[in-house]
Write a protein that holds these residues in place. Structure first.
Motif, PDB file in Angstrom:
ATOM      1  N   ASN A  33      58.689  27.255 -89.212  1.00  0.00           N
ATOM      2  CA  ASN A  33      58.818  28.855 -89.147  1.00  0.00           C
ATOM      3  C   ASN A  33      58.223  29.446 -87.937  1.00  0.00           C
ATOM      4  N   GLY A  34      58.300  28.429 -86.961  1.00  0.00           N
ATOM      5  CA  GLY A  34      57.990  28.942 -85.626  1.00  0.00           C
ATOM      6  C   GLY A  34      56.571  28.675 -85.150  1.00  0.00           C
ATOM      7  N   GLY A  35      56.294  28.374 -83.949  1.00  0.00           N
ATOM      8  CA  GLY A  35      55.108  27.903 -83.496  1.00  0.00           C
ATOM      9  C   GLY A  35      54.630  26.461 -83.471  1.00  0.00           C
ATOM     10  N   ARG A  36      53.323  25.987 -83.060  1.00  0.00           N
ATOM     11  CA  ARG A  36      53.101  24.528 -83.420  1.00  0.00           C
ATOM     12  C   ARG A  36      51.848  24.331 -83.736  1.00  0.00           C
ATOM     13  N   SER A  49      55.175  20.408 -73.398  1.00  0.00           N
ATOM     14  CA  SER A  49      56.604  20.761 -73.551  1.00  0.00           C
ATOM     15  C   SER A  49      56.701  22.008 -73.889  1.00  0.00           C
ATOM     16  N   LEU A  50      57.683  22.878 -73.757  1.00  0.00           N
ATOM     17  CA  LEU A  50      57.768  24.343 -73.774  1.00  0.00           C
ATOM     18  C   LEU A  50      58.501  24.625 -75.194  1.00  0.00           C
ATOM     19  N   TYR A  51      58.746  23.949 -76.008  1.00  0.00           N
ATOM     20  CA  TYR A  51      59.515  24.136 -77.314  1.00  0.00           C
ATOM     21  C   TYR A  51      58.319  24.769 -78.284  1.00  0.00           C
ATOM     22  N   LYS A  52      58.951  26.114 -78.803  1.00  0.00           N
ATOM     23  CA  LYS A  52      58.022  26.884 -79.574  1.00  0.00           C
ATOM     24  C   LYS A  52      58.740  27.210 -81.114  1.00  0.00           C
ATOM     25  N   SER A  53      59.971  26.728 -81.040  1.00  0.00           N
ATOM     26  CA  SER A  53      60.673  27.005 -82.401  1.00  0.00           C
ATOM     27  C   SER A  53      61.778  26.045 -82.465  1.00  0.00           C
ATOM     28  N   PHE A  54      62.375  25.611 -83.619  1.00  0.00           N
ATOM     29  CA  PHE A  54      63.360  24.911 -83.868  1.00  0.00           C
ATOM     30  C   PHE A  54      64.661  25.486 -83.024  1.00  0.00           C
ATOM     31  N   ALA A  55      64.808  26.871 -83.029  1.00  0.00           N
ATOM     32  CA  ALA A  55      66.020  27.322 -82.183  1.00  0.00           C
ATOM     33  C   ALA A  55      65.869  26.699 -80.640  1.00  0.00           C
ATOM     34  N   ASN A  88      55.238  21.547 -91.797  1.00  0.00           N
ATOM     35  CA  ASN A  88      56.156  20.129 -92.068  1.00  0.00           C
ATOM     36  C   ASN A  88      57.654  20.580 -92.317  1.00  0.00           C
ATOM     37  N   LEU A  89      58.347  19.644 -92.164  1.00  0.00           N
ATOM     38  CA  LEU A  89      60.008  19.941 -92.799  1.00  0.00           C
ATOM     39  C   LEU A  89      60.033  20.015 -94.359  1.00  0.00           C
ATOM     40  N   ALA A  90      59.306  18.858 -94.883  1.00  0.00           N
ATOM     41  CA  ALA A  90      59.536  18.889 -96.284  1.00  0.00           C
ATOM     42  C   ALA A  90      58.491  18.043 -96.787  1.00  0.00           C
TER      43      ALA A  90
END
Length: 533
Positions: A432-435, A276-282, A445-447
């Motif tokens: 915080n960005g990246g994978r 996939s192309l997702y690199k950040s939560f944005a 992690n998220l939490a």
């Protein structure tokens, strides 16, 4: 099993430890513990009665045991007698009277093999002869035979009849008389009810008391009401529901799940396909999302908290369920969104349920009847379900726990949808960005959140809570070591996360608030601001 309860009971009933070699310790090993130790206590430490086995009585007094002749002994058998249940006595040198009996261990087979039972008996006899002659290790380890334990022919009989004939069924259940106490587990699906009932039978047969019983309700929220109102005693909850149970239902956690080396906590993570192309939560704005369930930690609370922290959802955008549906405008599967008790706006609920599939494996036309249910009737519910939603192309990101991908890939899950999956085809999306690889969950992690917990009512007495806690811990200790007897943790009949999470390795008593619980409580406070308005 719980150290604090152990110490409390020893202090309260110190007379039960008075004749131990070390009364202050009152634990194994002790000179006066065990079958032989009880006889030593009777003969040499002021004891007045000893509860033990006949074979140990005969050994202790130097009497013949089976084919073993009498042995020299300093003890005087003529000074002792068996006390019988009717109050009479018989000499220890003669036939004993008994308070309990257990049949010899035996071999069980299925009905198909009964037709060739003579051949099977012959093979067992030959194996014993060979193994005994060569002192083979497998004789004891596999067949549980030795020079003192030999195979003996017995007529073919059912297991119930075999136990009844030896009066063993009565012995197992004898102590379980009025008042008939039970620990009632609240469950939310027929699959969970089926496992609960099997768990109850297995635990009872292994002498776990009180007996477990099962109460079926339509939802987790209904279960919270039922436990509060004394219609059930316990339910296992995700951390988000534990917080709600404490604040609104007068419930409290008493036992926590354990997850291997991580103990009583886990990491909430976001998983995407490697290609996939997702690199950040944005980048996720407008994407399709897969969630474990409404108000669940990894599937709802943690991603919502992350989006708020990154300012991708505004703090004033109440209700947050509506804001989440607008952020993931491509659609979502967030089981439980249509439950009226969750008060999700109708339009938002439609979007948040749009990717759910109901029972996608049903071939009888009923697959959509359970669409978006917050239980196992929705195939995309829970950790494995949310991951399946991603795997089958419904969603582009799945919010799960750190072990979900590993537990469903590389041959770990034999289900058709998961059997050929490879963990290397998935990555974690970092806040915080990246994978990162799925193994880097401590950094990406998220939490870091507390484990799922078993809760009960605050209205119960301390003694009642200790009894429930001990029954759970006793069952956990037994079945985690002997999953061949009953699989308390892990998939059950191909279904995930029933009663306990699949990744659970054991249970532990909760006596104080952990650091993960405190941090999580702060997280919940930040996402519950809408409720306060």
């Amino acid at each position: 099993p719980d150290p604090k309860i152990n110490d409390k009971l020893k202090a309260k009933y110190s007379n039960l430890c008075q004749l131990c070699e070390e009364p202050e310790k009152c634990n194994y090993p002790d000179k006066f513990s065990g079958y032989e130790g009880a006889l030593r206590c009777l003969a040499h430490n002021g004891g007045e009665i000893a509860w033990t086995k006949v074979i140990y009585v005969r050994k202790f007094f130097g009497l013949p045991v089976g084919i073993t002749p009498a042995q020299p002994s300093n003890e005087k058998p003529e000074d002792y007698a068996y006390l019988c249940p009717d109050g009479s006595r018989v000499p220890v040198t003669g036939p004993p009277c008994r308070w309990a009996a257990r049949p010899w261990q035996g071999y069980m087979t299925n009905t198909a093999v009964v037709k060739t039972i003579d051949e099977l008996r012959s093979k067992l006899s030959n194996l014993y002869t060979i193994g005994n002659k060569n002192h083979a290790v497998w004789l004891k380890k596999i067949l549980e035979l030795s020079e003192k334990t030999q195979p003996r022919e017995f007529k073919v009989t059912g297991p119930g009849e075999y136990l009844d004939k030896a009066n063993y069924t009565d012995i197992i259940e004898r102590e379980y008389g009025p008042p008939y106490k039970t620990v009632r587990f609240c469950v939310t699906s027929k699959d969970e009810l089926e496992k609960c009932q099997a768990f109850s039978r297995a635990a009872f047969s292994r002498d776990v008391r009180p007996r477990f019983d099962c109460v079926l309700e339509e939802s987790t929220l209904k279960c919270l009401e039922t436990v509060r109102d004394n219609g059930a005693d316990i339910i296992t909850l995700d951390g988000g529901f534990v917080d709600k149970a404490k604040k609104h239902y007068n419930l409290k956690p008493i036992v926590s799940e354990l997850y291997g080396n991580l103990g009583g906590s886990y990491y909430a993570v976001a998983v995407v396909r490697k290609n996939s192309l997702y690199k950040s939560f944005a980048d996720l704005r407008g994407a399709k999302s897969c969630h474990t369930g409404y108000d669940r930690t990894a599937g709802y609370n943690a991603p919502l908290y992350t989006l708020l922290k990154l300012n991708l959802i505004k703090k004033e955008d109440c209700p947050y369920s509506n804001a989440l549906s607008e952020f993931f405008s491509g659609g979502s599967c967030l089981p439980g969104s249509k439950d009226p008790a969750n008060k999700v706006p109708a339009k938002a609920a439609e979007k948040l349920c749009s990717l759910c599939g109901g029972n996608v494996d049903a071939n009888d036309g009923t697959s959509l009847d359970s669409k978006c249910n917050a239980d196992s009737t929705e195939s995309y519910y829970g950790y494995s379900g949310a991951f399946r939603c991603l795997v089958e192309g419904q969603g582009e990101v799945a919010f799960v726990k750190h072990v979900t991908v590993a537990g469903n890939t590389d041959g770990k899950n034999p289900a058709a949808w998961a059997a050929k999956l490879k963990s290397e085809d998935y990555e974690l999306l970092c806040p915080n960005g990246g994978r990162a690889p799925i193994t880097d969950f401590e950094k990406c992690n998220l939490a870091h959140v507390p484990a799922h917990m078993v809760v009960t009512s605050n209205s119960k007495t301390e003694a009642d809570v200790d009894e429930i806690r001990n029954a759970l811990l006793q069952a956990s200790t037994l079945f985690s070591k002997n999953p061949h007897i009953f699989k308390m943790f892990g998939t059950y009949n191909g279904k995930h996360d029933l009663l306990f999470k699949d990744s659970t390795t054991g249970l532990v008593s909760i006596n104080e608030v952990s650091e993960a619980q405190q941090v999580y409580s702060d997280l919940l406070a930040s996402i519950n601001v809408c409720e306060a308005q």
